[in-house]
Enzyme design. Structure first.
Site, PDB file in Angstrom:
ATOM      1  N   LYS A 115      -0.456   5.832  -1.992  1.00 51.65           N
ATOM      2  CA  LYS A 115      -1.245   5.201  -1.470  1.00 51.65           C
ATOM      3  C   LYS A 115      -2.130   5.944  -0.465  1.00 51.65           C
ATOM      4  O   LYS A 115      -3.373   5.899  -0.194  1.00 51.65           O
ATOM      5  CB  LYS A 115      -0.864   3.792  -0.696  1.00 51.65           C
ATOM      6  CG  LYS A 115      -1.831   3.048   0.023  1.00 51.65           C
ATOM      7  CD  LYS A 115      -2.872   2.479  -0.481  1.00 51.65           C
ATOM      8  CE  LYS A 115      -3.903   1.859   0.245  1.00 51.65           C
ATOM      9  NZ  LYS A 115      -5.032   1.280  -0.589  1.00 51.65           N
TER      10      LYS A 115
ATOM     11  N   THR B 215      -0.147  -0.356   4.218  1.00 55.20           N
ATOM     12  CA  THR B 215      -0.156   1.027   3.924  1.00 55.20           C
ATOM     13  C   THR B 215       0.509   1.628   5.153  1.00 55.20           C
ATOM     14  O   THR B 215      -0.099   1.762   6.507  1.00 55.20           O
ATOM     15  CB  THR B 215      -1.599   1.388   4.108  1.00 55.20           C
ATOM     16  OG1 THR B 215      -2.318   0.938   2.908  1.00 55.20           O
ATOM     17  CG2 THR B 215      -1.825   3.032   4.018  1.00 55.20           C
TER      18      THR B 215
ATOM     19  N   LYS C  47      -6.066   5.406  10.931  1.00 58.38           N
ATOM     20  CA  LYS C  47      -4.547   5.239  10.742  1.00 58.38           C
ATOM     21  C   LYS C  47      -4.097   6.073   9.635  1.00 58.38           C
ATOM     22  O   LYS C  47      -2.994   6.505   9.787  1.00 58.38           O
ATOM     23  CB  LYS C  47      -4.384   3.845  10.795  1.00 58.38           C
ATOM     24  CG  LYS C  47      -2.834   3.294  10.994  1.00 58.38           C
ATOM     25  CD  LYS C  47      -2.408   3.120   9.625  1.00 58.38           C
ATOM     26  CE  LYS C  47      -2.955   1.717   8.932  1.00 58.38           C
ATOM     27  NZ  LYS C  47      -2.060   1.407   7.729  1.00 58.38           N
TER      28      LYS C  47
END
Length: 314
Positions: free
Chosen positions: A181, A106, A250
């Site tokens: 995503k 990701t 994150k």
């Protein structure tokens, strides 16, 4: 053998880095379905040893792995880790190989777009192919994959992705897979933040998690993500949703960076990010996402487990 345009050809040699909760299952599927596989230990050796016992080879460095591979699959945390694997005297780029690079991490879409252009000049095709679903589906070969890249790159990547994915959604050019995503994770982490605050308010008002669940379960607001989250809330199953809050932070930070680059106002995204920033700052970064409910409850002086036992505060 695999088929391309009706013709048989030998399967390409695959290099795989990132044998964590998701990657170990993905690599095992590649191996069991006949792809020649070389792996490299990134953090833990257990998965490497299991794959070697099943016929995989091992490389000591990213460079050595690239030299043994036609295609390299990365399943690491994010853009920083990807760039570390690419660079340096022992990095993937030091091999000089013209290869297909499939990034299942990701990563930050802005970095991916820039990286795809830079790699193209070196004869390397980048396909961003982040994942959805869980380690269970990774082991079963039933992941969802969002694939961004050139038509030729995705066509070459598709038979490899099919080894561990039940659904492959082509999203557009390089970077769009990682963008989608982040949006997918924004929705799921947004649910987590809302569930956590709602449970905290319920506890302060004298309602148990069980009562809350009895109203939402089976309603239009029920879904697979809700059920996994509440498997922790109700049954304290810490493995129901194995995604660390540090990774959630994150990803929400990547989303904030993307929104800033697009000059988009995203107040809900900022609120969701701050919920996870609170948890990480309090030392819960390695706890899985559903534990956010306990963090938000504790910050407000209540306990969801005590509420369940009829001892709620407030």
């Amino acid at each position: 053998m695999t088929r391309t345009n009706g013709e048989e050809r030998m399967k390409e040699k695959i290099g795989f880095i990132g044998l964590g909760a998701m990657g170990s299952g993905m690599a095992a599927n590649l191996l069991s379905k006949g792809w020649p596989l070389t792996v490299m230990a990134h953090r833990k050796r257990e998965a490497v040893e299991q794959l070697k016992a099943q016929g995989a080879s091992e490389a000591a460095t990213p460079k050595a792995l690239a030299l043994a591979s036609d295609v390299v699959v990365l399943c690491v945390t994010g853009s920083e880790e990807v760039q570390q694997l690419l660079s340096g005297p022992d990095g993937l780029l030091a091999s000089g190989r013209r290869m297909l690079l499939i990034d299942c991490s990701t990563s930050n879409p802005a970095v991916t777009i820039k990286l795809a252009a830079e790699l193209s000049e070196q004869g390397i095709t980048l396909v961003d192919a982040p994942l959805a679903r869980t380690p269970k589906e990774a082991a079963e070969g039933k992941l969802d994959v969002m694939a961004g890249g050139s038509a030729d790159g995705i066509a070459r990547a598709r038979p490899i992705l099919e080894a561990f994915a039940a659904r492959i959604i082509e999203t557009g050019p390089a970077g769009t897979g990682h963008t989608m995503k982040l949006l997918n994770n924004f929705v799921s982490m947004g649910y987590s933040a809302i569930y956590s605050e709602a449970l905290m308010i319920a506890a302060k008002a004298g309602l148990t998690p069980q009562v809350f669940d009895s109203v939402l379960r089976g309603s239009r607001m029920d879904c697979g993500f809700y059920q996994a989250f509440f498997e922790f809330v109700l049954n304290r199953n810490e493995n129901a949703q194995r995604f660390a809050m540090a990774n959630a932070l994150k990803d929400m930070s990547y989303l904030a960076s993307l929104a800033q680059a697009l000059q988009a106002v995203n107040p809900v995204g900022a609120a969701v990010r701050n919920s996870f920033a609170t948890a990480v700052a309090a030392g819960h970064g390695q706890s899985f996402v559903p534990a956010l409910s306990d963090v938000i409850a504790a910050a407000n002086g209540v306990s969801l487990t005590e509420a369940a036992d009829g001892k709620q505060g407030g």
